[in-house]
Design an enzyme around this catalytic site. Structure first.
Site, short mmCIF file in Angstrom:
data_model
loop_
_atom_site.label_atom_id
_atom_site.label_comp_id
_atom_site.label_asym_id
_atom_site.label_seq_id
_atom_site.Cartn_x
_atom_site.Cartn_y
_atom_site.Cartn_z
N PRO A 2 -0.88 -26.21 8.55
CA PRO A 2 -0.53 -25.39 7.39
C PRO A 2 0.40 -26.11 6.42
O PRO A 2 1.45 -26.62 6.80
CB PRO A 2 0.15 -24.16 8.01
N GLU A 3 -0.02 -26.19 5.17
CA GLU A 3 0.77 -26.77 4.10
C GLU A 3 1.09 -25.66 3.11
O GLU A 3 0.93 -24.48 3.42
CB GLU A 3 0.02 -27.93 3.44
N LYS A 62 7.01 -25.26 3.31
CA LYS A 62 5.94 -24.94 4.27
C LYS A 62 6.43 -23.99 5.35
O LYS A 62 5.98 -24.04 6.49
CB LYS A 62 5.40 -26.24 4.88
N ARG A 269 -0.28 -41.78 8.84
CA ARG A 269 -1.12 -40.66 8.41
C ARG A 269 -2.34 -41.19 7.68
O ARG A 269 -2.27 -42.18 6.96
CB ARG A 269 -0.35 -39.70 7.48
#
Length: 280
Positions: A2-3, A62, A269
């Site tokens: 979730p962002e 967030k 990432r």
């Protein structure tokens, strides 16, 4: 996962059900998985919130924030797999925290579900909230950025632009998925030193950020192949159908139709981009 768009969707999904509701109690569901981080200790937390009213459901970067009538705040950080739900969860085995609510004689339960157990639930006083989540711990919210503010924040670092976008002290709310999408729409290379952008490029970055995040909120976030993310009513988001580059490596670029989407690793990432659309 979730962002900002997913958390904003969670907040919008629960707002009508929780704002103005009285907390009759909070509970820790029986869960055989490793416990999540809850602060302060649960007995003290129970004592502090009993009978309190939730006056506002909002978001800080967030994180889901529930402000109480004494200005204490529940801060829920979903991390990788956490969900704040009013309806059924993906399964019954990963419930971590429950808020039992009473609103206009109607009882309901708000639940925090977390498959991997990396999320946190914390109760802060107003002072603790500012100390932990105010400047300089978190930068300005991504939806409140301006070209001038982008220049101010990112001119502090020569790190690659994609890496800088993930630094929550510089700008809060952007995660790995949306960073790739924003840079592609802005036609900016993820390799560029963050402090090397010029005025027109700050403008493009700002415009792309608002467009990507606002559209993702409208589509209620991105539910990826693992199906983990769900909105507050346990429904899929649909912005994944609008992704231009994220997880599209080795496919033809949908923007220029000439380049191929590449995948590289930055700061451990994955980054996805088109070298033709986003030249260095």
């Amino acid at each position: 996962m979730p962002e900002l768009p997913e958390v904003e969707t969670m907040v919008r999904g629960i707002r009508d059900a929780v704002e103005g509701a009285t907390l009759t109690r909070v509970e820790l569901p029986v869960c055989a998985c490793r416990p999540i981080s809850i602060k302060p200790d649960f007995p003290l937390l129970q004592e502090r919130v009993a009978g309190r009213k939730i006056v506002e459901a909002t978001r800080r970067a967030k994180r889901v924030v529930l402000r109480l009538d004494n200005d204490d705040r529940f801060v829920v950080e979903p991390r990788m797999t956490g969900l704040v739900l009013l309806e059924d969860a993906p399964d019954e085995t990963h419930f971590r925290f429950e808020w039992h609510l009473l609103l206009k004689r109607r009882r309901s339960i708000l639940r925090f579900w977390d498959r991997r157990g990396l999320g946190t639930v914390r109760l802060f006083s107003a002072e603790e909230y500012e100390q932990e989540l105010g400047p300089p711990k978190l930068g300005p919210d991504a939806l409140e950025m301006t070209p001038k503010l982008w220049a101010t924040q990112l001119s502090r670092t020569a790190r690659p632009l994609k890496v800088a976008l993930l630094d929550q002290k510089l700008v809060a709310g952007i995660g790995n998925l949306y960073a790739s999408e924003i840079l592609h729409l802005a036609k900016l290379s993820p390799h560029r030193p963050a402090n090397s952008l010029e005025r027109a490029e700050w403008n493009r970055l700002n415009k792309a950020t608002l467009k990507v995040l606002e559209l993702a909120i409208r589509y209620e976030g991105s539910t990826l192949g693992d199906g983990t993310y769900r909105n507050a009513l346990n429904k899929d988001g649909s912005y994944q159908n609008q992704h231009r580059v994220y997880m599209k490596h080795d496919q033809k670029c949908p923007t220029c139709r000439k380049g191929t989407i590449e995948r590289i690793v930055q700061a451990q990432r994955s980054t996805f981009f088109c070298a033709k659309c986003q030249p260095e």
